[in-house]
Design a protein around this motif. Structure first.
Motif, PDB file in Angstrom:
ATOM      1  N   CYS A 127       0.553  12.751 -12.202  1.00 18.55           N
ATOM      2  CA  CYS A 127      -0.353  13.394 -11.243  1.00 18.55           C
ATOM      3  C   CYS A 127      -1.352  12.346 -10.761  1.00 18.55           C
ATOM      4  O   CYS A 127      -1.660  11.396 -11.487  1.00 18.55           O
ATOM      5  CB  CYS A 127      -1.099  14.567 -11.887  1.00 18.55           C
ATOM      6  N   ASN A 128      -1.843  12.561  -9.554  1.00 18.14           N
ATOM      7  CA  ASN A 128      -2.876  11.652  -9.038  1.00 18.14           C
ATOM      8  C   ASN A 128      -4.285  12.144  -9.381  1.00 18.14           C
ATOM      9  O   ASN A 128      -5.261  11.463  -9.111  1.00 18.14           O
ATOM     10  CB  ASN A 128      -2.725  11.425  -7.530  1.00 18.14           C
ATOM     11  N   PHE A 129      -4.411  13.355  -9.950  1.00 18.40           N
ATOM     12  CA  PHE A 129      -5.691  13.876 -10.434  1.00 18.40           C
ATOM     13  C   PHE A 129      -5.638  13.925 -11.967  1.00 18.40           C
ATOM     14  O   PHE A 129      -4.551  13.919 -12.553  1.00 18.40           O
ATOM     15  CB  PHE A 129      -5.944  15.296  -9.898  1.00 18.40           C
ATOM     16  N   THR A 163       0.852  -1.192   0.000  1.00 10.25           N
ATOM     17  CA  THR A 163       0.000   0.000   0.000  1.00 10.25           C
ATOM     18  C   THR A 163       0.884   1.235   0.000  1.00 10.25           C
ATOM     19  O   THR A 163       1.730   1.401   0.887  1.00 10.25           O
ATOM     20  CB  THR A 163      -0.884   0.029   1.269  1.00 10.25           C
ATOM     21  N   CYS A 164       0.679   2.085  -0.996  1.00 15.44           N
ATOM     22  CA  CYS A 164       1.433   3.347  -1.050  1.00 15.44           C
ATOM     23  C   CYS A 164       0.787   4.329  -0.078  1.00 15.44           C
ATOM     24  O   CYS A 164      -0.437   4.503  -0.068  1.00 15.44           O
ATOM     25  CB  CYS A 164       1.398   3.908  -2.471  1.00 15.44           C
ATOM     26  N   LEU A 165       1.600   4.977   0.746  1.00 13.47           N
ATOM     27  CA  LEU A 165       1.073   5.879   1.783  1.00 13.47           C
ATOM     28  C   LEU A 165       1.226   7.352   1.420  1.00 13.47           C
ATOM     29  O   LEU A 165       1.104   8.218   2.275  1.00 13.47           O
ATOM     30  CB  LEU A 165       1.815   5.621   3.108  1.00 13.47           C
ATOM     31  N   LEU A 166       1.503   7.651   0.149  1.00 18.87           N
ATOM     32  CA  LEU A 166       1.763   9.054  -0.187  1.00 18.87           C
ATOM     33  C   LEU A 166       0.487   9.899  -0.274  1.00 18.87           C
ATOM     34  O   LEU A 166       0.436  11.001   0.257  1.00 18.87           O
ATOM     35  CB  LEU A 166       2.556   9.154  -1.495  1.00 18.87           C
ATOM     36  N   CYS A 167      -0.516   9.388  -0.964  1.00 21.79           N
ATOM     37  CA  CYS A 167      -1.726  10.214  -1.048  1.00 21.79           C
ATOM     38  C   CYS A 167      -2.933   9.411  -0.599  1.00 21.79           C
ATOM     39  O   CYS A 167      -2.836   8.206  -0.330  1.00 21.79           O
ATOM     40  CB  CYS A 167      -1.895  10.805  -2.449  1.00 21.79           C
ATOM     41  N   SER A 168      -4.066  10.092  -0.519  1.00 21.43           N
ATOM     42  CA  SER A 168      -5.243   9.468   0.090  1.00 21.43           C
ATOM     43  C   SER A 168      -5.920   8.410  -0.785  1.00 21.43           C
ATOM     44  O   SER A 168      -6.941   7.869  -0.394  1.00 21.43           O
ATOM     45  CB  SER A 168      -6.250  10.552   0.494  1.00 21.43           C
ATOM     46  N   TYR A 169      -5.334   8.110  -1.940  1.00 23.39           N
ATOM     47  CA  TYR A 169      -5.832   6.949  -2.672  1.00 23.39           C
ATOM     48  C   TYR A 169      -5.374   5.647  -2.003  1.00 23.39           C
ATOM     49  O   TYR A 169      -6.014   4.615  -2.167  1.00 23.39           O
ATOM     50  CB  TYR A 169      -5.314   6.947  -4.125  1.00 23.39           C
ATOM     51  N   TYR A 170      -4.237   5.702  -1.307  1.00 26.22           N
ATOM     52  CA  TYR A 170      -3.682   4.503  -0.666  1.00 26.22           C
ATOM     53  C   TYR A 170      -3.740   3.312  -1.630  1.00 26.22           C
ATOM     54  O   TYR A 170      -4.328   2.266  -1.311  1.00 26.22           O
ATOM     55  CB  TYR A 170      -4.428   4.170   0.626  1.00 26.22           C
ATOM     56  N   ILE A 201       1.805  -0.355 -11.031  1.00 19.91           N
ATOM     57  CA  ILE A 201       2.022   1.065 -10.781  1.00 19.91           C
ATOM     58  C   ILE A 201       0.722   1.678 -10.248  1.00 19.91           C
ATOM     59  O   ILE A 201      -0.364   1.181 -10.566  1.00 19.91           O
ATOM     60  CB  ILE A 201       2.513   1.689 -12.116  1.00 19.91           C
ATOM     61  N   GLY A 202       0.821   2.725  -9.421  1.00 14.69           N
ATOM     62  CA  GLY A 202      -0.374   3.338  -8.838  1.00 14.69           C
ATOM     63  C   GLY A 202      -1.068   4.306  -9.789  1.00 14.69           C
ATOM     64  O   GLY A 202      -0.618   4.520 -10.924  1.00 14.69           O
ATOM     65  N   ILE A 203      -2.154   4.889  -9.307  1.00 12.33           N
ATOM     66  CA  ILE A 203      -2.995   5.785 -10.122  1.00 12.33           C
ATOM     67  C   ILE A 203      -2.196   6.951 -10.714  1.00 12.33           C
ATOM     68  O   ILE A 203      -2.438   7.384 -11.835  1.00 12.33           O
ATOM     69  CB  ILE A 203      -4.174   6.311  -9.259  1.00 12.33           C
ATOM     70  N   CYS A 204      -1.220   7.434  -9.973  1.00 16.71           N
ATOM     71  CA  CYS A 204      -0.438   8.593 -10.436  1.00 16.71           C
ATOM     72  C   CYS A 204       0.502   8.235 -11.583  1.00 16.71           C
ATOM     73  O   CYS A 204       1.038   9.124 -12.246  1.00 16.71           O
ATOM     74  CB  CYS A 204       0.374   9.156  -9.275  1.00 16.71           C
ATOM     75  N   GLY A 205       0.742   6.945 -11.771  1.00 13.56           N
ATOM     76  CA  GLY A 205       1.604   6.507 -12.869  1.00 13.56           C
ATOM     77  C   GLY A 205       3.088   6.625 -12.598  1.00 13.56           C
ATOM     78  O   GLY A 205       3.905   6.354 -13.488  1.00 13.56           O
ATOM     79  N   VAL A 206       3.470   6.994 -11.382  1.00 11.05           N
ATOM     80  CA  VAL A 206       4.913   7.181 -11.129  1.00 11.05           C
ATOM     81  C   VAL A 206       5.402   6.527  -9.835  1.00 11.05           C
ATOM     82  O   VAL A 206       6.565   6.697  -9.462  1.00 11.05           O
ATOM     83  CB  VAL A 206       5.312   8.689 -11.135  1.00 11.05           C
ATOM     84  N   ASN A 207       4.550   5.790  -9.139  1.00  5.99           N
ATOM     85  CA  ASN A 207       5.007   5.036  -7.965  1.00  5.99           C
ATOM     86  C   ASN A 207       4.701   3.570  -8.214  1.00  5.99           C
ATOM     87  O   ASN A 207       3.556   3.188  -8.452  1.00  5.99           O
ATOM     88  CB  ASN A 207       4.325   5.539  -6.688  1.00  5.99           C
ATOM     89  N   SER A 208       5.763   2.753  -8.163  1.00  2.00           N
ATOM     90  CA  SER A 208       5.644   1.373  -8.622  1.00  2.00           C
ATOM     91  C   SER A 208       6.169   0.387  -7.582  1.00  2.00           C
ATOM     92  O   SER A 208       7.143   0.668  -6.875  1.00  2.00           O
ATOM     93  CB  SER A 208       6.443   1.236  -9.922  1.00  2.00           C
ATOM     94  N   THR A 213       2.881  15.744  -4.091  1.00  2.00           N
ATOM     95  CA  THR A 213       2.705  14.632  -3.143  1.00  2.00           C
ATOM     96  C   THR A 213       3.177  13.318  -3.754  1.00  2.00           C
ATOM     97  O   THR A 213       3.689  12.451  -3.048  1.00  2.00           O
ATOM     98  CB  THR A 213       1.213  14.527  -2.761  1.00  2.00           C
ATOM     99  N   ILE A 214       3.017  13.184  -5.078  1.00  2.00           N
ATOM    100  CA  ILE A 214       3.388  11.914  -5.711  1.00  2.00           C
ATOM    101  C   ILE A 214       4.907  11.763  -5.819  1.00  2.00           C
ATOM    102  O   ILE A 214       5.401  10.675  -6.073  1.00  2.00           O
ATOM    103  CB  ILE A 214       2.711  11.731  -7.092  1.00  2.00           C
ATOM    104  N   PHE A 215       5.635  12.884  -5.629  1.00  7.66           N
ATOM    105  CA  PHE A 215       7.112  12.747  -5.579  1.00  7.66           C
ATOM    106  C   PHE A 215       7.640  13.236  -4.217  1.00  7.66           C
ATOM    107  O   PHE A 215       8.737  13.752  -4.106  1.00  7.66           O
ATOM    108  CB  PHE A 215       7.807  13.392  -6.779  1.00  7.66           C
TER     109      PHE A 215
END
Ligand code: SF4
Length: 328
Positions: free
Chosen positions: A79-81, A13-20, A28-35, A128-130
């Protein structure tokens, strides 16, 4: 802080943004840059800057934070949005990382020192994603007396907000709408979480200012803006600066007209009527004055990003001694 934790079924679980995001190995997560790579979540844009500029701090916009200073501004890709009107979509909605181009946190701080910047701004796409990269720069910057600024959609995780205390000095948060469905369907994240985060930032003592980009027919009704201003007043008080900014056609919203001055002024008047002390109209050349909330004396006067007049003494009004909200 640790930026991820173990989830079930060998996910992390990625803890950077509230998508978790719960991320499977090699995904890779929703933001496309955390894997998820080798039992860790790797921030793929660490050190890979997509844009670098030296901007007046007023351009972030932050009007109550080291006025007239320069800020070294940088972003990555991703971006996460996924806002349909994003004015930086060329980098925010891309995840093609230029790995040939690496810069270390120390090198970023060295540039800020050479260019005499009082702060480093993490901006252009969602910082937040970086956060792992931004935080390492911010820690190096602190050693040199340079502050750090986030320009953000306000969808951090609780863990990141806790971690920002003492590291990130100021944030400009976009409050993009006051319509839950619009956040969900057209922007990303969710309105309630952004509002909770604003309350949390205030509790943590991190200086922030709010920006709302007025997009004609999308978020500019009298009713919606009144709800937004009343919420700010009730939950954050009268001393949070609110920047109302003009939209120009961009990205997937090329058919939407520019924001009229009449609409910007309507939002301004709602906020002033409710008693907000610091309301500003952005990017149309309006004379944005900051007056003393106690005696009414003009303290700062601006046009676009230029400060034309500045009359504070140690962050206080010279006439009555009132401390001006912000960091001066
Ligand atoms: S930063 Fe947000 S969107 Fe990206 S992987 Fe982490 S939780 Fe998901």
């Amino acid at each position: 802080m640790v930026y991820y934790k173990e989830s079930n079924e060998s996910k992390l679980t990625c803890l950077l943004c509230s998508y978790y995001c719960d991320i499977k190995d090699s995904e890779i997560g929703i933001c496309g840059v955390n894997s998820h790579i080798n039992k860790k979540i790797e921030c793929l844009v660490y050190g890979h800057v997509s844009a670098f500029n030296i901007d007046p701090i007023e351009k972030k916009p932050l009007y109550h934070f080291l006025p007239t200073s320069k800020s070294l501004s940088l972003g990555t890709v991703g971006c996460n949005f996924h806002c349909t009107f994003c004015q930086n979509h060329g980098i925010s909605q891309k995840n093609n990382i230029d790995k040939s181009n690496y810069i270390s946190p120390k090198q970023v701080v060295q540039i800020a020192l050479e260019k005499k910047c009082a702060s480093i701004s993490y901006t252009y796409n969602e910082p937040t994603i970086f956060y792992p990269f931004a935080k390492d720069i911010a820690i190096e910057a602190k050693k040199q007396g340079i502050k750090s600024v986030f320009v953000s959609n306000g969808f951090q995780s609780k863990e990141v907000i806790d971690d920002m205390v003492g590291i990130i000095d100021a944030i400009n948060v976009d409050l993009k709408s006051f319509d839950k469905n619009y956040y969900k369907k057209k922007l990303g994240g969710n309105l309630d979480q952004v509002l909770n985060n604003l309350i949390n930032l205030q509790k943590k003592g991190i200086w922030f200012e709010i920006t709302t980009l007025l997009v004609p027919t999308k978020n500019d009704s009298l009713e919606e803006l009144t709800k937004m201003v009343k919420w700010i007043k009730k939950n954050l008080g009268l001393n949070v600066p609110w920047h109302i900014s003009a939209f120009h056609p961009d990205y997937k919203e090329m058919d939407v007209p520019r924001t009229s001055f009449k609409s910007l002024k309507m939002a301004y008047d709602i906020a002033k009527k409710e008693g907000l002390n610091y309301v500003y109209i952005g990017n149309v050349g309006y004379d944005n004055n900051t007056d003393c909330p106690n005696c009414g004396k003009n303290l700062i006067s601006r046009k676009f990003f230029d400060v034309k007049y500045y009359d504070l003494q140690n962050g206080c009004c010279k006439a009555c001694g009132q401390i001006l909200d912000g960091i001066f």
